[in-house]
Scaffold this active site. Structure first.
Site, mmCIF file in Angstrom:
data_model
loop_
_atom_site.group_PDB
_atom_site.id
_atom_site.type_symbol
_atom_site.label_atom_id
_atom_site.label_comp_id
_atom_site.label_asym_id
_atom_site.label_seq_id
_atom_site.Cartn_x
_atom_site.Cartn_y
_atom_site.Cartn_z
ATOM 1 N N CYS A 75 0.813 -1.230 0.000
ATOM 2 C CA CYS A 75 0.000 0.000 0.000
ATOM 3 C C CYS A 75 0.840 1.271 0.000
ATOM 4 O O CYS A 75 0.304 2.358 -0.180
ATOM 5 C CB CYS A 75 -0.917 0.021 1.221
ATOM 6 S SG CYS A 75 0.033 0.080 2.749
ATOM 7 N N CYS B 21 -1.068 -5.465 7.164
ATOM 8 C CA CYS B 21 -0.779 -4.208 7.867
ATOM 9 C C CYS B 21 -0.209 -4.490 9.249
ATOM 10 O O CYS B 21 0.537 -3.670 9.791
ATOM 11 C CB CYS B 21 -2.045 -3.385 8.027
ATOM 12 S SG CYS B 21 -2.949 -3.178 6.501
HETATM 13 FE FE1 FES Z 1 -1.275 0.391 4.402
HETATM 14 FE FE2 FES Z 1 -2.699 -0.946 6.128
HETATM 15 S S1 FES Z 1 -3.311 -0.281 4.156
HETATM 16 S S2 FES Z 1 -0.648 -0.360 6.300
#
Ligand code: FES
Length: 128
Positions: A39, A108
């Site tokens: 992400c 995450c």
């Molecule tokens: Fe980036 Fe959770 S979406 S750390």
């Protein structure tokens, strides 16, 4: 306003709303900074270490609800632990502390751990 469709449990949301040990430590004994390739979010961990024990830890993140909540939990889990004990904590342990985590958010939960491992490595390199 865009609402999240993720079903975080109450414990995750509470930890996210009141995270512990956020910020930084000037002149840390160990520092780790990692990015989440999935992400692009970033996590930093700062450590103060004495007699092989983590006496203080702070984290700074540009991450999602799960990243903030799991890292807050991780900081509480490792404070006062030896470096070896801290290295043994897994993503599973952190998720277990919350009960569950939406599966799409499990990656995450690694961000804080990865930054912690890097900070411990940094300390070990500096103190060879
Ligand atoms: Fe980036 Fe959770 S979406 S750390």
């Amino acid at each position: 306003m865009v609402m999240s469709h993720l079903n975080y449990n109450k414990k995750v949301l509470k930890e996210f709303q009141h995270p512990c040990n956020m910020g930084d430590i000037p002149c840390p004994d160990g520092h780790g900074k990692v990015g989440n390739p999935a992400c692009g979010d970033i996590m930093e961990v700062f450590l103060k270490i004495k007699n092989n024990k983590i006496i203080d830890i702070k984290a700074k993140t540009f991450g999602c609800v799960a990243a903030i909540a799991t890292t807050s939990m991780l900081t509480k889990m490792v404070k006062g632990k030896t470096l070896d004990q801290a290295m043994k904590i897994t993503k599973k342990d952190i998720i277990k502390a919350f009960g569950d985590m939406p599966p799409i958010k499990e990656h995450c939960s690694l961000l804080g751990l990865d930054a912690l491992h890097q900070a411990i490595d940094d300390y070990k390199k500096k103190n060879k």
